[in-house]
Design a protein around this motif. Structure first.
Motif, PDB file in Angstrom:
ATOM      1  N   LEU A 304      13.608 -37.063 117.931  1.00 29.81           N
ATOM      2  CA  LEU A 304      13.109 -38.237 118.639  1.00 29.81           C
ATOM      3  C   LEU A 304      11.879 -38.738 117.901  1.00 29.81           C
ATOM      4  O   LEU A 304      10.804 -38.146 117.999  1.00 29.81           O
ATOM      5  N   SER A 305      12.071 -39.811 117.119  1.00 25.10           N
ATOM      6  CA  SER A 305      11.006 -40.292 116.228  1.00 25.10           C
ATOM      7  C   SER A 305      10.527 -39.137 115.362  1.00 25.10           C
ATOM      8  O   SER A 305      11.296 -38.560 114.618  1.00 25.10           O
ATOM      9  N   ASP A 306       9.261 -38.743 115.507  1.00 26.73           N
ATOM     10  CA  ASP A 306       8.703 -37.686 114.673  1.00 26.73           C
ATOM     11  C   ASP A 306       8.620 -36.360 115.418  1.00 26.73           C
ATOM     12  O   ASP A 306       7.880 -35.464 115.012  1.00 26.73           O
ATOM     13  N   ALA A 307       9.388 -36.214 116.489  1.00 25.68           N
ATOM     14  CA  ALA A 307       9.321 -35.010 117.312  1.00 25.68           C
ATOM     15  C   ALA A 307      10.730 -34.492 117.581  1.00 25.68           C
ATOM     16  O   ALA A 307      11.725 -35.105 117.183  1.00 25.68           O
ATOM     17  N   MET A 308      10.803 -33.347 118.236  1.00 26.74           N
ATOM     18  CA  MET A 308      12.077 -32.801 118.696  1.00 26.74           C
ATOM     19  C   MET A 308      12.063 -32.773 120.216  1.00 26.74           C
ATOM     20  O   MET A 308      11.164 -32.175 120.833  1.00 26.74           O
ATOM     21  N   ALA A 309      13.046 -33.431 120.835  1.00 24.70           N
ATOM     22  CA  ALA A 309      13.194 -33.392 122.286  1.00 24.70           C
ATOM     23  C   ALA A 309      14.113 -32.237 122.638  1.00 24.70           C
ATOM     24  O   ALA A 309      15.227 -32.131 122.124  1.00 24.70           O
ATOM     25  N   CYS A 310      13.626 -31.367 123.510  1.00 27.33           N
ATOM     26  CA  CYS A 310      14.367 -30.175 123.915  1.00 27.33           C
ATOM     27  C   CYS A 310      14.779 -30.348 125.376  1.00 27.33           C
ATOM     28  O   CYS A 310      13.938 -30.269 126.282  1.00 27.33           O
ATOM     29  N   TYR A 311      16.074 -30.576 125.584  1.00 23.79           N
ATOM     30  CA  TYR A 311      16.587 -30.864 126.918  1.00 23.79           C
ATOM     31  C   TYR A 311      17.120 -29.585 127.561  1.00 23.79           C
ATOM     32  O   TYR A 311      18.014 -28.930 127.030  1.00 23.79           O
ATOM     33  N   ALA A 312      16.548 -29.245 128.704  1.00 20.87           N
ATOM     34  CA  ALA A 312      17.026 -28.110 129.487  1.00 20.87           C
ATOM     35  C   ALA A 312      17.712 -28.625 130.750  1.00 20.87           C
ATOM     36  O   ALA A 312      17.753 -29.834 131.015  1.00 20.87           O
ATOM     37  N   GLU A 313      18.241 -27.705 131.548  1.00 27.11           N
ATOM     38  CA  GLU A 313      18.924 -28.110 132.777  1.00 27.11           C
ATOM     39  C   GLU A 313      17.984 -28.798 133.748  1.00 27.11           C
ATOM     40  O   GLU A 313      18.393 -29.694 134.483  1.00 27.11           O
ATOM     41  N   GLU A 314      16.694 -28.387 133.742  1.00 21.87           N
ATOM     42  CA  GLU A 314      15.779 -28.884 134.758  1.00 21.87           C
ATOM     43  C   GLU A 314      14.480 -29.440 134.184  1.00 21.87           C
ATOM     44  O   GLU A 314      13.522 -29.675 134.922  1.00 21.87           O
ATOM     45  N   SER A 315      14.419 -29.645 132.869  1.00 24.90           N
ATOM     46  CA  SER A 315      13.204 -30.202 132.282  1.00 24.90           C
ATOM     47  C   SER A 315      13.511 -30.777 130.915  1.00 24.90           C
ATOM     48  O   SER A 315      14.541 -30.474 130.312  1.00 24.90           O
ATOM     49  N   VAL A 316      12.603 -31.610 130.423  1.00 24.83           N
ATOM     50  CA  VAL A 316      12.666 -32.123 129.058  1.00 24.83           C
ATOM     51  C   VAL A 316      11.314 -31.852 128.414  1.00 24.83           C
ATOM     52  O   VAL A 316      10.268 -32.252 128.936  1.00 24.83           O
ATOM     53  N   ASN A 317      11.344 -31.140 127.287  1.00 20.50           N
ATOM     54  CA  ASN A 317      10.126 -30.766 126.581  1.00 20.50           C
ATOM     55  C   ASN A 317      10.139 -31.395 125.191  1.00 20.50           C
ATOM     56  O   ASN A 317      11.197 -31.555 124.581  1.00 20.50           O
ATOM     57  N   VAL A 318       8.974 -31.743 124.692  1.00 24.42           N
ATOM     58  CA  VAL A 318       8.847 -32.380 123.392  1.00 24.42           C
ATOM     59  C   VAL A 318       8.008 -31.491 122.487  1.00 24.42           C
ATOM     60  O   VAL A 318       6.917 -31.049 122.877  1.00 24.42           O
ATOM     61  N   VAL A 319       8.525 -31.234 121.279  1.00 21.36           N
ATOM     62  CA  VAL A 319       7.834 -30.383 120.324  1.00 21.36           C
ATOM     63  C   VAL A 319       7.436 -31.219 119.110  1.00 21.36           C
ATOM     64  O   VAL A 319       8.268 -31.929 118.534  1.00 21.36           O
ATOM     65  N   HIS A 320       6.179 -31.125 118.720  1.00 24.93           N
ATOM     66  CA  HIS A 320       5.672 -31.794 117.529  1.00 24.93           C
ATOM     67  C   HIS A 320       5.258 -30.755 116.495  1.00 24.93           C
ATOM     68  O   HIS A 320       4.852 -29.636 116.834  1.00 24.93           O
ATOM     69  N   SER A 321       5.363 -31.145 115.231  1.00 24.90           N
ATOM     70  CA  SER A 321       4.868 -30.324 114.139  1.00 24.90           C
ATOM     71  C   SER A 321       3.435 -30.745 113.837  1.00 24.90           C
ATOM     72  O   SER A 321       3.165 -31.918 113.587  1.00 24.90           O
ATOM     73  N   VAL A 322       2.504 -29.769 113.876  1.00 26.60           N
ATOM     74  CA  VAL A 322       1.099 -30.082 113.601  1.00 26.60           C
ATOM     75  C   VAL A 322       0.553 -29.085 112.588  1.00 26.60           C
ATOM     76  O   VAL A 322       0.832 -27.898 112.637  1.00 26.60           O
ATOM     77  N   GLY A 323      -0.231 -29.567 111.650  1.00 22.63           N
ATOM     78  CA  GLY A 323      -0.885 -28.706 110.688  1.00 22.63           C
ATOM     79  C   GLY A 323       0.058 -28.156 109.642  1.00 22.63           C
ATOM     80  O   GLY A 323       1.258 -28.434 109.623  1.00 22.63           O
TER      81      GLY A 323
END
Length: 622
Positions: A304-323
Motif C-alpha cells: 500500500l503505497s510505501d507500506a505493507m497493509a496486513c489484514y487480519a480477521e478483526e483488524s488492519v495493521n500497517v507496517v512501514h520500513s524505517v531506518g
C-alpha cells in the motif's frame, strides 16, 4: 445510428430515462431508486454510458485432467512469472498440482520422481521398482504415476497418456496402483509428487526479482508447502524454511511469509521476513519475525503505497520500513475491522478496497470509508460463511471494473464449490451525484488472473472481428491482454469474450441477460394511466441476422411491493421495422425490463442501450 424519437399524441407524455449509468440498487424499494438505476440485473455492464451485454461470455483456454475416476478440484491459482526483462509465463494450479501454460497446453510443474525402472504383472496392482527409493524419497499415497515415459509433464487426455493414483506405498521398491497393464518390466515411468492442500486452501504467490544468482523467482504457498520457480526449469522446487505459511508477499526487497506454523506451533498473527535480496534466508542478517496481529489470524498482505497493509480477521495493521538496516514500524490502523479472505481485496496502489464481514471499505493506510453501500451491505448479508476463501476482488483496468466474486448462501451449492455470480463495480463510469455504479454477472470463478496472448500481434491474424476481443485499440500490440478465471472442475477460461464456453470447451455466442429499471408512477401514483409504448434507444445492428431485444413491462398499484408482468414484446435491433414496442396496458406504477434469452431460440442476441422512454396517457380513473 440510433432509433429516432416518435412524436406523442395530445394528452400523452413521456417518462424519460435519459441516463442509464446509476447501476444496481439493492437497499431500497424500486420506486426509490434514482433515475436510470436498476432493481435487478444479470449479465450486463455499464460501458461508456450505456447498458450492454456484449463481451460478457467466456471461452475455454484449457482444462486440467487427472487419473481415471479422479475428480479434478478447484483451479486455486492463476498467476504469472514475470521476469525482469518483461517475459511473462502463465502459471495455474489446483490443490494437487501446478502447471505452466506453453501457449497451447498446460504442462506439469509439479515435482516428479523417475529414477530407475518399473515392472508390472497382469492382474496385479503391485508395481515393482528397480533402482528406486520410493519410501525413502517421500513418495506417498495420492501421488500419481504414469508408466511408459520418464519425466513426463503431459496430462491425461493426451493420446496414450494415463496417470494412475498410487494407493499403497510399501517400501523403496514396491507401490500399488490400479494400472490394468499386462506383464512387463524395465519400463520407464514418472511419479507426480502431488501437493497436499484442499480446495479450501488457495495458493498465495508473488514475484521476487533479482534474487541471488540474478534469479527472478515466483514464490508460492498453499498453506502446507512453499515452492519457488525460476521461469525456466520444468519443475518447481520446494523450499525448506523451517516453517509453513498461508500468505507470501514481496515488500522492500524482502519476502514476507505470513500466518505461520513453526514446528507444529501455530502463529497466525505473525510474519517472518527474509534478508534483503534473499527470499530463502529467513534466519540471519535482516531476517526477522514480526507479531503483527495479537488476537486474530492474518488473512492478507498487500503493498500500500510505501507500506505493507496486513489484514487480519478483526483488524488492519500497517507496517512501514524505517531506518537502515531494516526496521519495521507497526501501526494498528483499523482495530475493529477485518477482511473476510486473502483475495477479497482490490489493490489500486495508493489505496485498497476490501470486503469486511458486513460491508465494503476503501482504505488508504490511515482512514477508511464505506463504499458500495447500496449494493454491498445487502449482498454481504447473504455471504456463505463456509466459503469465505472463495471471495475475490479483481481489477479489470482495461474496462475500469472491479469484479467482486462473492459466494452466497443463495448459490445453492455445497461447501467448497464455486460461487455463481459476481458484482461488478464500474469505477470509471460517471454517475452524476449517485454512488459508483454496480452491475451483476454470471461468473463461476474460484480464481482469477491475467496474462497475454503473444500469438496475435497484427490485425490480419484476428480470427474474429476486433470487437470480439477483450481489449481496446490502445492495448493492441505485440501481446494481447487476457483476463482469465478458473472454475471448480479444473477449467480455465478467457473472460470478456463473445462466447460462453461450456466445460467441454464448446462455445456458444448467446448469453442470457436482463436489466430491470426503477419503478415510476404512470401518471401521479394515484391515478391509473395507459402505458402506450416503450422506446429504447439502441445502435442499429446492420445485419441480416434477426437481432431482437426482449421488452417486459410490469405494473403495480403501489409504490412498493410486488409487480405483475403486464406485457412482453420484442424490439427489432436492426431498426428494419418500427422503433418502439406497443404495450397498451393500464397501471398506476410501471417498471420496464430489457434483456435477452436464448431458450428455444436460435437467434443471436446482443444489445447496447443508452436510454429509453415510456409513453403514457391518462385514463382518468383512480
Amino acid at each position: 445510428m440510433t432509433a429516432s424519437a416518435h412524436t406523442v399524441a395530445p394528452g400523452q407524455r413521456r417518462i424519460r430515462y435519459p441516463d442509464l449509468t446509476a447501476g444496481l440498487y439493492l437497499d431500497r424499494a424500486p420506486s426509490q431508486i434514482p433515475d436510470g438505476g436498476m432493481s435487478d440485473c444479470n449479465n450486463v455492464r455499464i460501458d461508456n454510458g450505456s447498458i450492454t451485454n456484449e463481451l460478457l461470455g467466456w471461452e475455454a483456454l484449457g482444462r486440467f485432467t487427472g487419473p481415471t475416476g479422479f475428480a479434478i478440484d478447484d483451479v486455486t491459482v492463476l498467476s504469472e512469472h514475470i521476469a525482469s526483462d518483461g517475459t511473462r509465463k502463465l502459471i495455474a494450479g489446483t490443490p494437487q498440482n501446478l502447471f505452466e501454460w506453453d501457449g497451447s497446453a498446460f504442462k506439469f510443474l509439479t515435482p516428479r520422481y523417475f529414477a530407475g525402472t518399473v515392472g508390472v504383472t497382469t492382474g496385479s496392482d503391485v508395481i515393482v521398482g528397480t533402482g528406486t527409493t520410493w519410501s525413502a524419497s517421500g513418495i506417498k499415497v495420492g501421488d500419481w504415476i504414469r508408466i511408459g515415459a520418464s519425466n513426463s509433464r503431459d496430462m491425461t487426455g493426451v493420446p496414450d497418456i494415463t496417470w494412475f493414483p498410487i494407493t499403497v506405498v510399501t517400501d523403496d521398491t514396491h507401490i500399488e496402483a490400479a494400472t490394468g497393464l499386462s506383464t512387463n518390466s524395465g519400463l520407464s515411468y514418472t511419479i507426480l509428487r502431488t501437493f497436499t492442500a484442499t480446495s479450501a486452501e488457495m495458493w498465495s504467490s508473488d514475484m521476487f526479482r533479482d534474487a541471488p544468482s540474478n534469479e527472478d523467482l515466483w514464490i508460492a504457498t498453499n498453506g502446507s508447502e512453499i515452492v519457488k520457480w525460476d521461469g525456466t526449469a520444468d519443475v518447481v522446487t520446494e523450499l525448506s524454511l523451517g516453517f509453513t505459511c498461508k500468505i507470501v508477499r514481496y515488500f522492500k526487497n524482502t519476502m514476507w511469509y505470513g500466518n505461520l506454523v513453526i514446528s507444529g506451533n501455530v502463529f497466525p498473527g505473525s510474519v517472518r521476513t527474509s534478508a534483503l535480496t534473499d527470499p530463502e534466508n529467513v534466519t540471519t542478517l535482516e531476517a526477522t519475525e514480526i507479531k503483527v496481529s495479537d488476537e486474530s489470524p492474518l488473512l492478507a498482505l498487500e503493498r500500500l503505497s510505501d507500506a505493507m497493509a496486513c489484514y487480519a480477521e478483526e483488524s488492519v495493521n500497517v507496517v512501514h520500513s524505517v531506518g537502515s538496516p531494516v526496521f519495521w514500524s507497526i501501526t494498528t490502523a483499523l482495530p475493529d475491522v477485518g477482511i473476510i479472505g486473502e483475495r477479497a481485496i482490490a489493490n489500486f496502489g495508493s489505496f485498497h478496497e476490501f470486503l469486511a464481514e458486513d460491508r465494503a471499505y476503501r482504505f488508504d493506510g490511515v482512514s477508511h470509508v464505506e463504499v458500495g453501500r447500496h449494493v454491498m451491505r445487502q449482498t454481504l448479508r447473504g455471504i456463505d460463511p463456509n466459503r469465505l476463501e472463495k471471495a475475490i476482488g479483481f481489477i479489470d483496468t482495461a474496462r475500469g471494473e472491479i469484479i467482486w466474486v462473492i459466494p452466497l448462501t443463495s448459490d445453492g451449492v455445497g461447501a467448497g464449490e464455486a460461487p455463481v455470480s459476481a458484482f461488478v463495480q464500474h469505477y470509471d463510469e460517471a454517475s452524476g451525484n449517485n454512488p459508483v455504479p454496480y452491475t451483476k454477472r454470471e461468473l463461476p470463478a474460484v480464481s482469477m488472473g491475467e496474462s497475454v496472448d503473444t500469438a496475435i500481434s497484427t490485425f490480419d491474424q484476428l480470427g474474429d472481428g476486433f470487437d470480439d476481443y477483450q481489449t481496446t485499440f490502445a492495448n493492441f500490440s505485440s501481446a494481447t491482454p487476457l483476463l482469465l478465471f478458473g472454475d471448480d472442475t479444473g477449467n480455465v477460461f478467457t473472460l470478456n469474450t463473445s462466447g460462453k464456453g461450456l466445460t467441454s470447451g464448446l462455445d456458444i455466442e448467446n448469453i442470457d441477460s436482463f436489466a430491470r429499471f426503477a419503478r415510476r408512477p404512470v401518471i401521479d401514483g394515484d391515478r391509473a394511466g395507459r402505458i402506450v409504448r416503450v422506446e429504447p434507444v439502441t445502435p442499429q445492428i446492420d445485419t441480416a441476422t434477426d437481432y431482437v431485444l426482449d421488452v417486459n413491462v410490469y405494473t403495480s398499484d403501489y409504490e412498493d411491493g410486488d409487480s405483475a408482468l403486464a406485457a412482453s414484446a420484442e424490439f427489432d435491433l436492426t431498426h428494419s421495422t418500427r422503433r418502439h414496442v406497443s404495450v397498451g396496458k393500464p397501471g398506476r406504477h410501471v417498471e420496464v425490463e430489457f434483456g435477452t434469452t436464448i431458450a428455444g431460440s436460435p437467434r443471436v442476441r446482443k444489445f447496447s442501450m443508452s436510454s429509453f422512454a415510456i409513453v403514457v396517457s391518462p385514463l382518468g380513473r383512480r
